[in-house]
Motif scaffolding. Structure first.
Motif, PDB file in Angstrom:
ATOM      1  N   TYR A 176      53.453  39.020  25.709  1.00 39.80           N
ATOM      2  CA  TYR A 176      52.668  38.321  24.677  1.00 39.80           C
ATOM      3  C   TYR A 176      53.258  38.653  23.322  1.00 39.80           C
ATOM      4  N   SER A 177      53.376  37.664  22.466  1.00 39.22           N
ATOM      5  CA  SER A 177      53.976  37.854  21.147  1.00 39.22           C
ATOM      6  C   SER A 177      52.878  37.888  20.078  1.00 39.22           C
ATOM      7  N   TYR A 178      52.863  39.005  19.317  1.00 37.82           N
ATOM      8  CA  TYR A 178      51.886  39.162  18.245  1.00 37.82           C
ATOM      9  C   TYR A 178      52.558  38.913  16.899  1.00 37.82           C
ATOM     10  N   PRO A 179      51.947  38.116  16.033  1.00 43.07           N
ATOM     11  CA  PRO A 179      52.461  37.966  14.662  1.00 43.07           C
ATOM     12  C   PRO A 179      52.499  39.323  13.966  1.00 43.07           C
ATOM     13  N   VAL A 180      53.371  39.470  12.989  1.00 41.58           N
ATOM     14  CA  VAL A 180      53.561  40.758  12.300  1.00 41.58           C
ATOM     15  C   VAL A 180      52.259  41.265  11.683  1.00 41.58           C
ATOM     16  N   GLU A 181      51.530  40.395  11.000  1.00 40.93           N
ATOM     17  CA  GLU A 181      50.282  40.823  10.363  1.00 40.93           C
ATOM     18  C   GLU A 181      49.256  41.294  11.396  1.00 40.93           C
ATOM     19  N   GLU A 182      49.239  40.608  12.520  1.00 43.78           N
ATOM     20  CA  GLU A 182      48.311  41.006  13.585  1.00 43.78           C
ATOM     21  C   GLU A 182      48.724  42.356  14.176  1.00 43.78           C
ATOM     22  N   GLN A 183      50.016  42.568  14.302  1.00 45.45           N
ATOM     23  CA  GLN A 183      50.511  43.864  14.775  1.00 45.45           C
ATOM     24  C   GLN A 183      50.024  44.993  13.869  1.00 45.45           C
ATOM     25  N   LYS A 184      50.178  44.783  12.567  1.00 42.26           N
ATOM     26  CA  LYS A 184      49.757  45.801  11.598  1.00 42.26           C
ATOM     27  C   LYS A 184      48.253  46.066  11.684  1.00 42.26           C
ATOM     28  N   ALA A 185      47.481  44.987  11.824  1.00 40.26           N
ATOM     29  CA  ALA A 185      46.028  45.118  11.902  1.00 40.26           C
ATOM     30  C   ALA A 185      45.620  45.892  13.151  1.00 40.26           C
ATOM     31  N   LEU A 186      46.278  45.594  14.280  1.00 40.19           N
ATOM     32  CA  LEU A 186      45.975  46.314  15.522  1.00 40.19           C
ATOM     33  C   LEU A 186      46.320  47.795  15.414  1.00 40.19           C
TER      34      LEU A 186
END
Length: 461
Positions: free
Chosen positions: A205-215
């Motif tokens: 699954y590919s997460y957008p960069v901003e979503e990665q940071k939030a997680l």
């Protein structure tokens, strides 16, 4: 007592026995407990052990790495007077209460809190000083941590992928049971973040960069922040209230804390609050170890887990029968877990005459605790004398006449031993009308010539 302590020290050094030499030379990486009778030289052996370690392990130990712990300042002033003769300077010395205050760091407010002495007649001291009390405190903390840390399965919200299950969390909590609460949270967070990174940067699954940071931000504090915001004093009150509900009936300390309160507070600080480990001693030397209950040693073993110990005492001299050590079994089980940890005996007494040793042994045989009879060097003196007196006034008169007789014989240092400080003050005031009595302040004075009226805890060693 009339002899100069340096002369006594020289005598002990000149006649060091194999059993003493064996203790002095034990490696400092292992714990040592020594049972030594009165006058056996155990205090001197302990000080020589410090000197030996500093000389032979100078790359690993410096004087500042040693804490010398005693039950009162008079005893500490006396025993550490040996160190300059051994060319040892800079070792820290403190009472056990002072050590636990030190381990409370910024949480101890000397303007707000005070230390109180134990009341020998108070049964709560026997309860709070026991090993079972320490285990109750351990259990209390474990249950608190169990509630404080989330233990349910951890899923990612979007993909509902399992990052960490409940059984893994509980397994890690048990595996790292010895760590403080903040360190447990760190360990759980490390495992969680490793699983999260596999999820975020994995191929499924590919997460957008901003979503990665939030997680990453969210799960970094999923188990809680490292800094605990509570009060260890309030937590201690909660523990006492819980114990009272179980029927122990221990009063809350308010703003005054005895040694067992302080040991419990230090344990709570280390286990629940500490976020930054401060380097304390590398080796702790404890004299008159029988004066302290197992609660103290349980807390010490946890708070100073990186230290090794030299523990000296004589269970036959335990004057705090309700809460001190009457045998070594529990302490040996706690402090001597390793193959090369050592329990030693010092049997020979250099201080006592044959008559005094026989008199003491005849009294100890009436006790219900194990005894370790001393072997006096062949030096004879007067038999111990028992005088029956009708009331305290006659007792004071008998003591005064004995003191005057001894002074005429040239005795310079004479001690009148009382049960406790209250009795010592009363006897001292009455004796002053008949003989000159030296004032003793337990925190600032040292032993010296003259007549001293002392509670029994200041006369030992």
């Amino acid at each position: 007592m009339a002899r100069n302590k340096k002369n006594v020290l020289s005598e002990i050094i000149a006649t060091i026995q194999q059993e003493q030499n064996e203790i002095i030379r034990k490696k400092p990486q292992h714990n040592v407990i020594v049972q030594g009778g009165a006058g056996s030289g155990k205090t001197t052996v302990a000080m020589h052990r410090i000197s030996y370690i500093l000389y032979n392990y100078d790359l690993e130990f410096q004087p500042k790495d040693f804490y010398i712990i005693g039950s009162n300042r008079i005893l500490l002033n006396y025993i550490t007077g040996i160190l300059p003769d051994l060319d040892v300077y800079g070792a820290s010395q403190m009472t056990m209460e002072q050590l636990f205050i030190r381990l409370l760091y910024e949480d101890w407010d000397k303007e707000k809190y005070t230390v109180k002495s134990l009341n020998k007649g108070d049964e709560t001291s026997a309860v709070k000083g026991s090993y079972s009390w320490f285990h109750d405190l351990e259990n209390f903390c474990e249950r608190y941590e169990w509630r404080y840390i989330k233990r349910k399965d951890v899923y990612t919200e979007k993909t509902h992928h399992l990052l960490m299950n409940r059984s893994t969390i509980e397994k890690l909590l048990k595996e790292f049971n010895y760590l403080s609460l903040p360190d447990k949270i760190d360990k759980l967070t490390e495992h969680l973040m490793a699983a999260l990174e596999n999820e975020i940067y994995g191929k499924y699954y590919s997460y957008p960069v901003e979503e990665q940071k939030a997680l990453l931000r969210f799960y970094q504090t999923y188990f809680g922040k490292r800094e605990w915001k509570g009060s260890i004093f309030e937590m201690y009150h909660d523990f006492l209230n819980e114990q009272n509900e179980k029927g122990h009936h221990v009063p809350l300390p308010g703003m005054e804390f005895d040694i067992y309160d302080l040991s419990a507070l230090s344990y709570l600080y280390k286990r629940i609050k500490e976020t930054k480990v401060i380097q304390e001693a590398s080796h702790v030397v404890i004299d008159e170890a029988q004066d302290f209950g197992m609660m103290v040693y349980g807390a010490l073993n946890y708070c100073l887990s990186k230290c090794t110990y030299t523990i000296m005492g004589d269970v036959s001299q335990n004057i705090y029968f309700n809460y001190g050590l009457t045998d070594w079994e529990e302490l040996r089980s706690l402090m001597l877990p390793g193959e090369f940890d050592y329990f030693g005996l010092l049997r020979k007494s250099y201080r006592n005459t044959v008559e005094i040793s026989n008199f003491a042994t005849s009294i100890l045989q009436h006790g219900s605790f194990p005894i370790y009879p001393v072997e006096p060097i062949i030096r004879h003196g007067n038999e111990a004398r028992i005088s029956k007196c009708d009331g305290e006034e006659q007792l004071i008169l008998e003591a005064a006449n004995t003191i005057i007789t001894w002074q005429k014989k040239g005795f310079e240092t004479i001690a009148v031993i009382c049960r406790d400080e209250e009795e010592a003050v009363r006897v001292s005031n009455k004796l002053k009308n008949k003989v000159e009595v030296r004032d003793i302040n337990s925190e600032t004075k040292e032993f010296g010539s003259g007549v001293m009226v002392l509670p029994i805890e200041y006369s030992k060693g």
